[in-house]
Enzyme design. Structure first.
Site, short mmCIF file in Angstrom:
data_model
loop_
_atom_site.label_atom_id
_atom_site.label_comp_id
_atom_site.label_asym_id
_atom_site.label_seq_id
_atom_site.Cartn_x
_atom_site.Cartn_y
_atom_site.Cartn_z
N ASP A 25 0.75 -1.16 0.17
CA ASP A 25 0.03 -0.10 -0.05
C ASP A 25 0.98 1.45 -0.31
O ASP A 25 0.46 2.32 0.52
CB ASP A 25 -1.05 -0.03 1.30
N ASN A 47 0.95 6.77 4.09
CA ASN A 47 1.99 6.50 2.99
C ASN A 47 1.65 6.90 1.53
O ASN A 47 0.62 7.42 1.36
CB ASN A 47 2.00 5.02 2.99
N CYS A 52 6.71 6.92 11.03
CA CYS A 52 6.71 5.56 11.03
C CYS A 52 6.65 4.61 12.15
O CYS A 52 7.72 4.92 12.89
CB CYS A 52 7.30 5.14 9.65
N HIS A 53 6.23 3.54 12.27
CA HIS A 53 6.73 2.72 13.46
C HIS A 53 7.44 1.55 13.13
O HIS A 53 7.72 0.73 14.00
CB HIS A 53 5.30 2.30 14.14
N HIS A 90 11.21 3.03 5.38
CA HIS A 90 11.09 1.73 5.02
C HIS A 90 12.48 1.29 4.15
O HIS A 90 12.40 0.54 3.60
CB HIS A 90 9.79 1.60 4.04
N ASP A 101 10.11 -2.48 7.90
CA ASP A 101 9.62 -2.82 6.52
C ASP A 101 10.71 -2.78 5.51
O ASP A 101 10.49 -3.17 4.34
CB ASP A 101 8.39 -1.88 6.09
P1 NAD Z 1 -7.99 2.66 5.63
O1 NAD Z 1 -8.76 2.74 4.19
O2 NAD Z 1 -8.39 1.49 6.74
O3 NAD Z 1 -8.06 4.02 6.61
C1 NAD Z 1 -7.78 5.22 5.85
C2 NAD Z 1 -9.08 6.05 6.19
O4 NAD Z 1 -8.92 7.34 5.32
C3 NAD Z 1 -10.60 5.82 5.95
O5 NAD Z 1 -11.32 5.62 7.24
C4 NAD Z 1 -11.16 6.60 4.95
O6 NAD Z 1 -12.54 6.55 4.97
C5 NAD Z 1 -10.31 7.82 5.26
N1 NAD Z 1 -10.27 8.60 4.06
C6 NAD Z 1 -10.25 8.34 2.62
N2 NAD Z 1 -10.23 9.49 1.98
C7 NAD Z 1 -10.26 10.58 2.59
C8 NAD Z 1 -10.19 12.18 2.69
N3 NAD Z 1 -10.39 12.36 1.39
N4 NAD Z 1 -10.27 12.67 3.92
C9 NAD Z 1 -10.42 12.36 4.92
N5 NAD Z 1 -10.32 10.68 5.36
C10 NAD Z 1 -10.30 9.98 4.13
O7 NAD Z 1 -6.53 2.52 5.54
P2 NAD Z 1 -5.21 2.07 6.63
O8 NAD Z 1 -5.00 0.71 6.37
O9 NAD Z 1 -5.70 2.61 7.99
O10 NAD Z 1 -3.97 3.07 6.16
C11 NAD Z 1 -4.23 4.43 6.01
C12 NAD Z 1 -2.65 4.70 5.63
O11 NAD Z 1 -1.68 4.93 6.80
C13 NAD Z 1 -2.00 4.16 4.48
O12 NAD Z 1 -1.55 5.00 3.53
C14 NAD Z 1 -1.13 3.09 4.99
O13 NAD Z 1 -0.07 2.94 4.18
C15 NAD Z 1 -0.64 4.15 6.11
N6 NAD Z 1 0.10 3.30 7.37
C16 NAD Z 1 1.12 4.05 8.03
C17 NAD Z 1 1.74 3.67 9.02
C18 NAD Z 1 3.13 4.11 9.62
O14 NAD Z 1 3.64 3.74 10.74
N7 NAD Z 1 3.23 5.39 9.06
C19 NAD Z 1 1.47 2.10 9.45
C20 NAD Z 1 0.44 1.44 8.86
C21 NAD Z 1 -0.44 2.30 7.76
#
Ligand code: NAD
Length: 484
Positions: free
Chosen positions: A119, A153, A174-175, A203, A260
């Site tokens: 993703d 991401n 990031c974690h 990553h 990752d």
């Molecule tokens: P998800 O689809 O389950 O959740 C994302 C949320 O964003 C949903 O509730 C959706 O309704 C909302 N959304 C979509 N478009 C939107 C908009 N225009 N405005 C506001 N909200 C909106 O996705 P997820 O699996 O929770 O992943 C979310 C992001 O976090 C991804 O990019 C993923 O890669 C990233 N992520 C980052 C880390 C980190 O440590 N940095 C860890 C895990 C996931």
């Protein structure tokens, strides 16, 4: 004590939002704060709101919550804006992957050398890049002193895009570095006596220092790896920190890949499912194979449904108190056993007053506002921290934060030249290509990405796959952007 407003964009990502809320509940210095939960999905938003209020009630925490579907409402008056939204959701990724595979790009055109996380799209993810860029610009306009904490991401590309083009306070978070905790735990070491550093890009981080009681403890990792890779059998698709691929990357690059980074090796580990299984173990071949990703997606869907059920229970039973594990299990009785177990464990961990979630966002806010010094691993412009990498490239490095800001630790010992030359420079180039495409709107740059892809056999293949992705419903703006 500093009462602030924290905006969470994409707050419907329930597990993540609750982690932040539970950290806030346990941070006395931020008592009295307002959390603005923002999402476009009202059902998800309401569920998170209900659960967040229940968490605060259980802790007796002085927190207030509001919900909104408007980004600007969440930003206005916020001191911190956490962005975790995923525009188009996981289903967009699957659509792109399906088209890509039709044209010979196994796991999708965005799965690239040193960027295989399923993703973490950089080529076809225009809507996500645009949304994140717009949020940063809105912060500059509406709350110019606020910090943007970028969690969604692709953190590497987004941190570079925003720090270079929008003059706000911003870090990528990031974690992934918690992979080090896994190694420490496996070795049975006292974490307090371990001194470690990681460095690289998001990553793509490497364990540059690993000392135990003041002595180099890398030999312990060598021994552990030997044992672990013999008859390696992952417990789940994410279980790769001590896998054959991690060992192979360590042997080639000279330091352990962390988190990752293990998923982000070269094509050697990713040609096809058979190759992935060889390196990441059976039965899934790692989380980024078609089998591993399905496991993850099914699990996420189960968790989302279970969260909705718990939220509904509280909606209907306003006076219900903290659930016992048994009653929680009853509410989510339809959930698969292993997911039920994991979810229950997560919820009870978050409710444990002695534990923090492992996310860094609230720790950073508390350090900056209340001067509670904390060590973190953050993404921010290099500015000389890793010699040989341009100053304006965002690196993931060990830092500490306090009332005076974020301070970089010296990377000592330094990153090996092999890691820079064979891994970081090529990965950085791909980030630059993604930004060059996004900022110029030149479709030829997207084409070049694929022309240099080992899966490409003809120019025709490149043109066709991009044409079909650009024609997807929802990609109207992207199509327009790349028709200049
Ligand atoms: P998800 O689809 O389950 O959740 C994302 C949320 O964003 C949903 O509730 C959706 O309704 C909302 N959304 C979509 N478009 C939107 C908009 N225009 N405005 C506001 N909200 C909106 O996705 P997820 O699996 O929770 O992943 C979310 C992001 O976090 C991804 O990019 C993923 O890669 C990233 N992520 C980052 C880390 C980190 O440590 N940095 C860890 C895990 C996931």
């Amino acid at each position: 004590m500093t009462a602030i407003k924290v905006g969470i964009i994409g707050a419907g990502s329930a597990a993540f939002s609750l982690r932040l809320v539970s950290d806030l509940c346990k941070t006395k210095g931020l008592s009295g704060s307002l959390v603005s939960l923002m999402d476009i999905d009202k059902d998800r938003l309401n569920a998170v709101h209900m659960l967040a209020m229940k968490f605060a009630e259980e802790f007796g925490a002085d927190l207030r919550f509001e919900t909104t579907t408007n980004v600007e409402d969440a930003i206005k008056d916020s001191s911190f804006v956490v962005n975790t939204a995923l525009v188009g959701g996981h289903s967009y990724f699957e659509q792109v992957r399906k088209i890509s595979e039709k044209y010979g790009y196994y796991r999708g055109i965005d799965s690239q050398e040193f960027n295989m996380v399923s993703d973490y799209y950089t080529i076809s993810n225009f809507n996500q890049l645009k949304f994140m860029h717009d949020v940063a610009k809105a912060i500059e306009r509406i709350s110019p002193k606020a910090w943007l904490l970028q969690a969604a991401n692709p953190v590497f590309e987004l941190t570079n895009l925003i720090t270079r083009t929008v003059p706000i306070n911003m870090v990528g978070i990031c974690h992934g570095h918690h992979g080090v905790d896994h190694i420490i735990e496996k070795l049975g070491l006292d974490a307090e006596k371990v001194e470690w550093q990681v460095a690289g890009v998001n990553h793509g981080i490497w364990l540059t220092k690993f000392m135990y009681e003041g002595k180099d403890a890398y030999p312990l990792i060598d021994e552990l790896l030997e044992k672990e890779v013999e008859n390696f059998k992952p417990t789940n698709p994410f279980d790769d920190q001590l896998s054959p691929v991690a060992k192979d990357m360590y042997e080639f690059y000279g330091k352990m890949p962390i988190g990752d980074t293990v998923r982000n090796g070269s094509w050697k580990y990713h040609y096809n499912l058979e190759t992935k299984k060889k390196w990441f173990g059976e039965p899934w071949g790692g989380v980024d194979s078609e089998l591993g990703w399905k496991w993850y997606q099914d699990r996420q869907a189960e968790i989302a449904i279970a969260m909705q059920k718990v939220a509904k229970y509280f909606q209907e039973n306003k006076n219900a108190k903290l659930l016992s594990k048994d009653s929680l299990n009853e509410i989510i009785s339809q959930t698969k056993n292993d997911v039920k177990e994991e979810l229950t464990k997560e919820i009870y961990n978050l409710l444990d007053p002695q534990r923090k979630s492992g996310e860094q966002h609230i720790l950073l806010a508390n350090a900056l506002l209340n001067n509670e010094k904390v060590d973190l691993v953050l993404n921010l412009p290099n500015n000389g921290t890793i010699p040989g990498i341009p100053d304006d490239v965002a690196v993931e490095i060990p830092v500490y934060a306090d009332k005076d800001g974020i301070h970089r630790y010296k990377i000592d010992p330094p990153l090996p030249e092999r890691i820079k030359k064979m891994y970081l420079y090529p990965r950085i180039m791909r980030m630059e290509w993604a930004l060059e495409a996004f900022l110029t709107g030149d479709k030829k740059v997207l084409e070049e990405f694929l022309i240099r892809d080992p899966r490409t056999k003809s120019y025709d293949q490149v043109v066709k796959v991009l044409e079909e992705i650009l024609a997807l419903p929802g990609n109207e703006e992207m199509r327009k952007h790349y028709s200049k």
